[in-house]
Every structure is written in C-alpha cells, then in structure tokens.
Design a protein around this motif. Structure first.
Motif, mmCIF file in Angstrom:
data_model
loop_
_atom_site.group_PDB
_atom_site.id
_atom_site.type_symbol
_atom_site.label_atom_id
_atom_site.label_comp_id
_atom_site.label_asym_id
_atom_site.label_seq_id
_atom_site.Cartn_x
_atom_site.Cartn_y
_atom_site.Cartn_z
ATOM 1 N N LEU A 46 20.625 -5.822 -47.876
ATOM 2 C CA LEU A 46 20.480 -6.501 -49.456
ATOM 3 C C LEU A 46 19.380 -6.070 -50.738
ATOM 4 N N LEU A 47 20.892 -6.167 -52.005
ATOM 5 C CA LEU A 47 20.109 -5.364 -52.768
ATOM 6 C C LEU A 47 19.540 -5.721 -53.930
ATOM 7 N N GLY A 48 18.758 -7.358 -53.352
ATOM 8 C CA GLY A 48 17.471 -7.124 -54.415
ATOM 9 C C GLY A 48 17.963 -8.820 -54.882
ATOM 10 N N ASP A 49 16.779 -9.167 -55.694
ATOM 11 C CA ASP A 49 16.878 -10.343 -56.141
ATOM 12 C C ASP A 49 17.283 -11.289 -55.828
ATOM 13 N N ILE A 50 16.577 -10.820 -54.319
ATOM 14 C CA ILE A 50 16.235 -11.951 -53.181
ATOM 15 C C ILE A 50 15.929 -13.705 -53.052
ATOM 16 N N GLN A 51 15.303 -13.640 -53.578
ATOM 17 C CA GLN A 51 13.621 -15.048 -54.198
ATOM 18 C C GLN A 51 14.314 -15.956 -52.897
ATOM 19 N N ALA A 52 14.215 -15.712 -51.798
ATOM 20 C CA ALA A 52 13.953 -16.482 -50.804
ATOM 21 C C ALA A 52 12.814 -17.520 -50.560
ATOM 22 N N TRP A 70 17.508 -4.762 -43.477
ATOM 23 C CA TRP A 70 16.959 -4.044 -44.202
ATOM 24 C C TRP A 70 17.366 -4.429 -45.740
ATOM 25 N N PHE A 71 16.451 -4.082 -47.048
ATOM 26 C CA PHE A 71 16.486 -4.753 -48.141
ATOM 27 C C PHE A 71 15.995 -3.330 -49.533
ATOM 28 N N ILE A 72 16.335 -3.988 -50.853
ATOM 29 C CA ILE A 72 15.551 -3.365 -51.314
ATOM 30 C C ILE A 72 15.063 -4.134 -52.624
ATOM 31 N N HIS A 73 14.391 -4.521 -53.632
ATOM 32 C CA HIS A 73 14.018 -6.210 -53.634
ATOM 33 C C HIS A 73 14.215 -5.573 -55.388
ATOM 34 N N ALA A 93 8.962 -7.536 -44.071
ATOM 35 C CA ALA A 93 9.144 -6.267 -45.370
ATOM 36 C C ALA A 93 8.627 -5.565 -45.471
ATOM 37 N N ASP A 94 8.464 -4.736 -43.587
ATOM 38 C CA ASP A 94 8.728 -3.636 -44.010
ATOM 39 C C ASP A 94 9.936 -3.284 -43.692
ATOM 40 N N ARG A 95 10.899 -3.814 -44.045
ATOM 41 C CA ARG A 95 12.517 -3.114 -44.416
ATOM 42 C C ARG A 95 12.623 -2.891 -45.362
ATOM 43 N N ASN A 96 11.301 -2.727 -46.186
ATOM 44 C CA ASN A 96 11.864 -2.881 -48.406
ATOM 45 C C ASN A 96 12.473 -1.379 -47.529
ATOM 46 N N LEU A 97 13.590 -0.162 -48.197
ATOM 47 C CA LEU A 97 14.363 0.786 -48.304
ATOM 48 C C LEU A 97 13.410 1.772 -49.585
ATOM 49 N N HIS A 98 12.946 1.047 -50.833
ATOM 50 C CA HIS A 98 12.387 1.316 -51.691
ATOM 51 C C HIS A 98 11.736 2.789 -51.396
ATOM 52 N N GLY A 99 12.424 3.816 -51.740
ATOM 53 C CA GLY A 99 11.739 5.562 -52.417
ATOM 54 C C GLY A 99 11.400 5.773 -50.812
ATOM 55 N N ARG A 100 12.792 5.777 -49.991
ATOM 56 C CA ARG A 100 12.663 6.371 -49.172
ATOM 57 C C ARG A 100 13.822 6.513 -48.606
ATOM 58 N N ILE A 101 14.220 6.685 -47.153
ATOM 59 C CA ILE A 101 15.594 6.805 -46.824
ATOM 60 C C ILE A 101 15.686 7.269 -45.114
ATOM 61 N N VAL A 102 16.279 5.902 -44.959
ATOM 62 C CA VAL A 102 15.818 5.437 -43.512
ATOM 63 C C VAL A 102 17.387 5.306 -42.602
ATOM 64 N N GLU A 103 17.137 5.884 -41.288
ATOM 65 C CA GLU A 103 18.471 6.381 -40.823
ATOM 66 C C GLU A 103 19.319 4.721 -40.392
#
Ligand SMILES: [Fe+2]
Length: 311
Positions: A46-52, A70-73, A93-103
C-alpha cells in the motif's frame, strides 16, 4: 464488493502476479480485498495515506492468510490520533517499508514513506541546511511538554528526515522503490527520489500521493531508455508486477539494436529523438511507440533517415 480497478497489464491467464501495488486507500479497502481475492498475489504493498478506520490488521483480516501485506505511510496517516494508531499500533505496524529494503515475492523492495516538509528539510537544498537530521535529533531539542507521546509531533512523524533518506541511499541495491512522494517526472515530484532510485539501481519506481494512474513511459514523459520505469497509482487502483512478460518485453523500451541504430543515425542526439513526439508515430515519441509494439516502424524510419531520407 467493488470490482478492482486494474489499469495496468497483468501476467497471462493462469499466472498470478507476484505483487500488487495499491494507490492511497484513504480508508477504503474494498478494492484491495477484491483484487487480492481475484488475482491471488504473493504480496501487496500500500502506497500510503492508508487511514484505516479500524486497526489495519482488522480492516484487512480477510486477506491476511492469502497474501503478505506491506506498506509505506503517507502524509495523511498522521492527520488524527485514529489515523496514526490504526496504522502504527496495528499488528501490521512492522510491515512498514519506510527507510529499509525488504525481500518481497523475490524482489528487493525499498520504501520511502511520508512527504518532504520544508520546515524540516527541503531536498532541493543541501542536507546541512536541514533543521534536523532525524526525528530523534528533533525530539532532543523539544521540551517534554512540547512533545506528543514523549516524542516529536504527530504531524512530523510523516515527514521525511534527511537521516531516513540517507539510510536508504546507503543501502545495498534494490529492484523496486515504492514512495509516497513522486519522482521528478511528476510536476510536483522531487529529483531526490530519482537520485535515490538511481543509486539503488532499481528497475521500477511506484508512487502514490497524487491520485493519478500513469505509466510515464507510455505517456511519453520518460523515454524508454530511462534507467527505471515509473508509475503513479490512483486511489482504488493497483499496479501488477511483474507486468505481462510480452508487455514488459515491449515496454522496457527499444531493443538494444534499435538504440544502437538511433545512436548511429543521430549520435548524441539519439535520446532526444527517441523522446520527442513525432507525427509519424501518431504523435507519440518513437520510444513510446516502440514500447507499444511499433518497434519495426521505428526501425524502418531510422533506416530511411540513415539512408538519406528526410522524415
Ligand atoms: Fe498523500
């Protein structure tokens, strides 16, 4: 159930896409759930502005066993305490990709959430001019009573600090970069995103925030010879990756021999010619026309010019 808006090509029938990348949900997850049920991707981003409106893991409960989430905020994810808590205090919350690289599904995916705010850092200015290098440095400058939950303001938790950016910039190579902000090709985009994408060596950049479905190469805004493809994805829409192999072969731009031919004919001006709309190619750029399956016509045109014809 809302049927998912699918603007971009999918792999051939029978082959599920590996990743679906969704534009800003703004609280509406029906298109996300519908697309996961229909296309069965290995993972979604999800590319952010999630606002669940409920904690994210509750909002997406029905698909959590079917795909990896996975998401970014985005900037709106810090609009209210509820927006913040339903994301950062959810079990995802730990699925935020901000500032890192995940396979993810076999691809190394880098994430940069949030937006640039000039009160903290305008990336057109040198990093040394930033007000604070990191959220932590900002927190230390604040009196306890100025803090929100003993940290920086809620709003600035969706601000891109230079430290977040540099951490990603110094990371090992990646395949895909997902961002909330757009790269420079968008009128409100940022060169800093391009520099990040080039440094990471990604083949694909996908952004949200601007609520527009766009394939910048197909629109002729980037040449097919650009170092990476760029897509914007609208709310309620998604990009399937990888795209149809036939499509991606054509869409990755002119083949090497076509590029070589353009250089032979135009020398250093080859890229300019490939990226300039031409009436011979229905007003498209030669690069976009070739990417859309017209590489033979582009090749014969180049041959005609090389052989002395005027086109
Ligand atoms: Fe946004």
């Amino acid at each position: 159930m809302v049927s998912p808006k699918q603007l971009f090509p999918l792999p051939p029938a029978g082959a599920n896409p590996k990743i679906l990348i969704f534009g800003d949900p703004h609280g509406d997850f029906d298109p996300v759930i519908a697309a996961v049920e229909r296309f069965r991707p290995e993972a979604i981003v999800l590319l952010g502005d999630i606002q669940a409106r409920r904690p994210l893991h509750i909002a997406l409960q029905s698909i959590l066993t079917r795909t990896e989430v996975w998401f970014i905020h985005g900037n709106h994810d810090t609009d209210s305490d509820a927006d913040y808590d339903n994301l950062w205090r959810s079990e995802l919350a730990d699925r935020n990709l901000h500032g890192r690289i995940v396979e993810i599904a076999g691809y190394k995916v880098a994430g940069l959430g949030g937006i640039f705010r000039s009160k903290i850092w305008d990336p057109r200015r040198p990093i040394e001019e930033a007000a604070f290098m990191s959220g932590d440095a900002m927190r230390r400058s604040m009196r306890p009573e100025e803090r929100w939950r003993d940290d920086i303001s809620r709003r600035h938790r969706s601000t891109i600090f230079p430290g977040d950016y540099l951490q990603l910039l110094r990371s090992p190579p990646a395949d895909i970069l997902v961002t909330h902000e757009a790269p420079a090709v968008h009128p409100h985009g940022w060169q800093a995103i391009d520099e990040l994408a080039e440094t990471l060596g990604v083949q694909l950049v996908v952004h949200g925030h601007h609520h527009q479905d766009i394939d910048y190469i197909a629109e002729g805004m980037l040449t097919a010879a650009a170092p990476f493809r760029v897509f914007g994805v609208d709310m309620g829409s998604h990009l399937a990756w990888p795209t149809d192999p036939q499509d991606s072969t054509e869409s990755e731009g002119p083949s090497q021999d076509l590029l070589d031919l353009a250089v032979e004919v135009f020398g250093a001006a080859a890229q300019d010619w490939l990226g300039k709309p031409h009436k011979l190619f229905d007003g498209q750029t030669p690069a976009a026309f070739a990417a859309g399956g017209g590489s033979e016509k582009v090749r014969s045109t180049l041959n005609a010019i090389r052989n002395g014809g005027v086109v």
